[in-house]
Write an enzyme that holds these catalytic residues in place. Structure first.
Site, short mmCIF file in Angstrom:
data_model
loop_
_atom_site.label_atom_id
_atom_site.label_comp_id
_atom_site.label_asym_id
_atom_site.label_seq_id
_atom_site.Cartn_x
_atom_site.Cartn_y
_atom_site.Cartn_z
N ASN A 30 0.99 -1.31 0.15
CA ASN A 30 0.32 0.26 -0.03
C ASN A 30 0.53 1.38 0.18
OD1 ASN A 30 -2.13 1.45 0.10
ND2 ASN A 30 -2.90 0.72 2.00
N HIS A 48 -5.88 2.55 12.11
CA HIS A 48 -7.11 1.00 11.30
C HIS A 48 -8.12 0.74 12.51
CE1 HIS A 48 -3.76 0.19 8.37
NE2 HIS A 48 -4.64 -0.09 7.55
#
Length: 436
Positions: A307, A338
């Protein structure tokens, strides 16, 4: 239904696919001089609003409110203060929404709404854009808007000045996914007429489409393998290693497919890699570098390439400003961003320790195995296998999230792989300390 690729069933992918015609239309309209800059901003903003309402339903208000507040804060504070205030507000808002998910999953013991999960994903991407913009203002890369609310301009003039910010925070190609696009790059794309070669653009999109199709076919095969075998609850000894590897492989294929799809949507709208960036700005980097991720024998390199736009954003936001233990701070913030589920906290902190061990281990052992190519090949093969298994271990901890799943993972044979790196880190760090 079970035989269909996940791509055709995942709501985010469906909405991203539905946005493709509008992305191509925007790219085409940008070739017309009659399509003004204000109209382009409005098109992207309106498309983001429609997509948010279609994908998120009533939860779209959870995205609209922080976007509006971020623009108000940008206008209200000086360039030196704007980043601190926008960061605190955005992360507080996102954390409250994540706590709502915790309440639903762990207290009520109910499956969360798919639209609410999509909203959280969109909020996380909005946090990236908000903090990236505020950092650009703080560092002088983007002209400050502070003081604008105190000027005597009319309401329509204020809205016209704020339109680029609103459009950037909610533009539809990046609302549900995609690599982080800087405000500078976004503004340059909107203000310059499109001059892309249709043949080149079609060829690039076709190649990405073939990649997605191949990944989806692999996902069907891998999902059949995973569903036919044992799970972490009923695997035995070394069988748990195979279960971990195959399950993590399915997760990775899903990520690769979504990243390429998101990148394709940005490319279709004209925000792709072929569009030039401003002087001094880092170039466009797609999130999926599959070849490097699947062939590297370094956990530190995997962390930088996984990512990629998010890794670059975390480096700029946290790592470069960390005075003590910047690596640990970066991974700890990533767990916060997250959602702070138990598996995420454990997984990201474990990843930080593994990266730290990776630096010492390869600096020490590379000298021993670099003398001949057979030994070098053996060394790279063994470290590649160990790296992939550690990454699979971390990925399962992060993705399964719950405390019960984390307990099963930690009590399996899979814990041997990160434990080896922990022991080597302790021994090499002690050796390094004695040497100094």
């Amino acid at each position: 239904m079970d035989g269909l690729p996940l791509f055709f069933l995942h709501p985010a992918s469906l909405y991203q696919g539905a946005a493709f015609p509008f992305a191509l239309l925007f790219n085409y309209l940008c070739t017309m001089d009659s399509f003004s800059i204000h109209a382009r901003y409005l098109f992207l903003l309106a498309g983001g609003g429609v997509l948010a309402l279609a994908a998120l339903g009533p939860f779209a208000v959870l995205v609209f409110i922080p976007a509006l507040c971020a623009v108000v804060l940008i206008y209200a504070f000086s360039p030196q203060e704007v980043h601190r205030w926008t960061f605190c507000f955005q992360m507080s808002w996102q954390t409250l929404c994540h706590l709502g998910l915790h309440y639903t999953e762990y207290y009520l013991q109910e499956p969360p709404s798919m639209r609410f999960c999509l909203t959280l994903s969109s909020l996380m991407l909005l946090t990236q854009r908000v903090t990236s913009l505020s950092l650009d203002i703080c560092e002088g890369k983007v002209a400050a808007a502070s003081g604008g609310m105190r000027s005597r301009s009319s309401l329509s003039e204020h809205l016209c000045k704020a339109l680029p910010y609103f459009s950037y925070l909610l533009f539809f190609p990046a609302l549900l996914g995609g690599p982080l696009c800087s405000f500078q790059r976004f503004q340059a794309r909107v203000q310059v007429s499109s001059n892309l070669c249709p043949r080149h653009s079609f060829r690039a999109l076709t190649w990405r489409g073939l990649q997605i199709l191949g990944l989806e076919c692999l996902k069907v095969v891998m999902r059949a393998v995973v569903s036919a075998g044992a799970g972490l609850t009923d695997c035995w000894h070394l069988q748990c290693v195979y279960v971990m590897w195959s399950t993590a492989g399915l997760f990775k294929l899903t990520y690769y497919s979504h990243w390429i799809l998101d990148d394709s949507l940005l490319h279709a709208a004209g925000f792709g890699s072929e569009f030039g960036q401003s002087p001094g700005e880092e170039g466009y980097i797609p999130d999926a570098d599959i070849w490097t991720l699947e062939t590297t024998h370094r956990i530190s390199l995997f962390a930088r390439k996984w990512n990629q736009s998010t890794a670059r954003w975390l480096r700029r936001l946290i790592f470069q400003h960390g005075r003590a233990w910047p690596l640990l701070q970066t991974f700890a913030f990533s767990a916060w961003w997250h959602g702070l589920h138990p598996g995420q906290v454990f997984g990201f902190l474990c990843w930080a320790v593994m990266v730290e061990a990776d630096y010492l281990i390869h600096a020490f052992f590379a000298k021993l195995f670099i003398r001949s190519w057979p030994m070098r090949l053996l060394y790279r093969t063994l470290t590649w296998a160990h790296t992939q298994l550690i990454i699979a271990y971390i990925m399962l901890a992060v993705e399964l999230r719950s405390l019960s799943s984390l307990w099963l993972l930690c009590n399996s044979y899979n814990s041997v792989f990160p434990l080896v790196y922990c022991i080597l880190l302790f021994l090499l760090a002690k050796r390094k300390h004695k040497f100094h």
